[in-house]
Write a protein that holds these residues in place. Structure first.
Motif, PDB file in Angstrom:
ATOM      1  N   VAL A   4       0.851  -1.184   0.080  1.00 53.22           N
ATOM      2  CA  VAL A   4       0.040   0.044   0.129  1.00 53.22           C
ATOM      3  C   VAL A   4       0.829   1.202  -0.089  1.00 53.22           C
ATOM      4  O   VAL A   4       0.274   2.280  -0.354  1.00 53.22           O
ATOM      5  N   LYS A   7       3.400   3.734  -4.835  1.00 50.95           N
ATOM      6  CA  LYS A   7       2.518   4.626  -5.585  1.00 50.95           C
ATOM      7  C   LYS A   7       2.766   4.228  -7.091  1.00 50.95           C
ATOM      8  O   LYS A   7       3.646   3.648  -7.362  1.00 50.95           O
ATOM      9  N   GLU A  13      -1.082   1.724 -13.955  1.00 56.23           N
ATOM     10  CA  GLU A  13      -1.935   0.840 -13.147  1.00 56.23           C
ATOM     11  C   GLU A  13      -2.821  -0.196 -13.846  1.00 56.23           C
ATOM     12  O   GLU A  13      -3.313  -1.270 -13.294  1.00 56.23           O
ATOM     13  N   GLU A  27      -5.294   0.035  -9.314  1.00 51.47           N
ATOM     14  CA  GLU A  27      -4.907   0.389  -7.820  1.00 51.47           C
ATOM     15  C   GLU A  27      -4.727   1.883  -7.646  1.00 51.47           C
ATOM     16  O   GLU A  27      -4.039   2.719  -8.435  1.00 51.47           O
ATOM     17  N   THR A  28      -5.102   2.231  -6.380  1.00 51.63           N
ATOM     18  CA  THR A  28      -4.795   3.574  -6.174  1.00 51.63           C
ATOM     19  C   THR A  28      -4.756   3.990  -4.530  1.00 51.63           C
ATOM     20  O   THR A  28      -5.380   3.083  -3.839  1.00 51.63           O
ATOM     21  N   ASP A  29      -4.057   4.748  -4.118  1.00 53.29           N
ATOM     22  CA  ASP A  29      -4.135   5.194  -2.617  1.00 53.29           C
ATOM     23  C   ASP A  29      -4.814   6.453  -2.252  1.00 53.29           C
ATOM     24  O   ASP A  29      -4.645   7.362  -3.198  1.00 53.29           O
ATOM     25  N   HIS A 136      -6.017   1.869   0.509  1.00 55.40           N
ATOM     26  CA  HIS A 136      -5.572   1.172  -0.718  1.00 55.40           C
ATOM     27  C   HIS A 136      -6.784   0.681  -1.355  1.00 55.40           C
ATOM     28  O   HIS A 136      -6.930  -0.324  -0.895  1.00 55.40           O
ATOM     29  N   HIS A 138      -8.115  -1.678  -4.532  1.00 54.51           N
ATOM     30  CA  HIS A 138      -7.284  -2.747  -5.599  1.00 54.51           C
ATOM     31  C   HIS A 138      -8.445  -3.276  -6.410  1.00 54.51           C
ATOM     32  O   HIS A 138      -9.399  -4.035  -5.980  1.00 54.51           O
TER      33      HIS A 138
END
Length: 335
Positions: A4, A7, A13, A27-29, A136, A138
């Protein structure tokens, strides 16, 4: 799961397997100020509250099978994505409380028109050495064809929902910090699965509450109309009931009726509850189960106690559950 803390640029992604470009991951945070535990609990413990935090994106979440936050349980979302009202029926695939992780698999709804499979995993990690957390997201999926876009806009939707949940959780913390007497004010909610239709159950309270005593004679002795008409806003009804082993009464005004939502709200204005509470509202909303018979009865109690010594009305909520089950049996026997 990807780390997590890592980046990924948006263009990197979408990860395609060698086998097929139809399979992908995004995915992104999202950095938030709320604690990891509280954010995780919004999806694992009370996803039906997410609509309060992000009403423009999420209209509701109903439990169709099992229990909130339990693997194998089925939840049903109403949401708005790309400007359109949509639905998603999801099964909880994994829950890891120690990692603040939950995974949902979409099994029915709008996404299944474009994807063969779709999994969403949400993991929340405390920020090291400071307040706040990292959410996070996903997404793992397989498109039905090359023409289907990768779900970047859905990932952005997840980001927006995360930020609004964060604001909601922070606002709740501020309420707790206020110098007023917030511990006197409370809410209790529960869901009851029934076999009867949503319309018939709603009609028992909106159209013929004087019949509830036939369904649950041990709990409800009677309901009389004092002013107005059954099921009309502003009308006054008077209940005789037994709670905690004692005969009690409640005079209630109908505050809201929404037949299209099978919803009715009563405000207690006189009777035994007013000895311990400054205000007391009961809302009953019944939602049909998706794709099958039966319904979900959602009870929502909102109240203000007169003092700290007064208990929160958990036993009354259990009373509502018992009455619901007996009404269900009564309605099924009538069929």
């Amino acid at each position: 799961m990807a780390d997590v803390a890592t980046k990924h640029p948006m263009e990197d992604e979408v990860k395609k397997t060698e086998a097929s470009s139809l399979v992908g991951k995004l995915e992104t945070d999202v950095e938030i100020k709320a604690s990891a535990d509280k954010f995780h609990h919004m999806f694992a413990g009370k996803p039906h509250h997410v609509s309060k935090a992000s009403p423009g994106n999420i209209q509701g979440c109903d439990l169709h099978e099992g229990d909130w936050g339990t693997v194998g349980s089925i939840v049903f979302w109403n949401y708005v994505h790309d400007g359109e009202a949509k639905v998603a029926k999801e099964r909880i695939e994994a829950v890891e409380p120690d990692k603040n992780l939950i995974t949902f698999r979409v099994i029915e709804g709008d996404l299944m028109k474009e994807y063969k499979s779709f999994l969403l995993t949400i993991q929340v990690t405390p920020k090291p050495g400071g307040p706040g957390s990292i959410v996070h997201w996903h997404l793992e999926y397989e498109k039905i064809s090359e023409e289907v876009a990768h779900p970047e806009t859905l990932l952005q939707f997840c980001v927006e929902v995360s930020k609004e949940i964060d604001e909601h959780l922070l606002a709740e913390e501020e309420e707790v910090k206020t110098p007023e007497t917030p511990s006197l004010v409370g809410k209790l909610e529960t869901d009851v699965e029934i076999k009867a239709s949503a319309e018939k159950f709603h009609h028992m309270f909106a159209g013929k509450p004087h019949h509830v005593s036939k369904a649950s004679p041990g709990n409800i002795q009677g309901c009389d109309l004092h002013e107005g008409d059954w099921g009309q806003v502003g009308s006054i009804v008077f209940w005789n009931y037994v709670h905690d082993g004692e005969a009690k009464v409640a005079k209630e005004r109908i505050e809201a009726v929404e037949p299209d939502k099978n919803l009715i709200t009563f405000r207690v204005i006189d009777g035994d509850l007013m000895k311990e509470y400054k205000s007391f509202l009961l809302t009953i909303q019944v939602t049909p189960k998706l794709g099958g018979p039966g319904s979900i009865v959602h009870w929502h109690l909102e109240y203000e106690k007169i003092s700290e010594e007064v208990a929160h009305p958990e036993t009354l909520l259990q009373f509502c559950v018992e009455v619901s089950k007996e009404i269900d049996e009564h309605l099924l026997a009538e069929e």
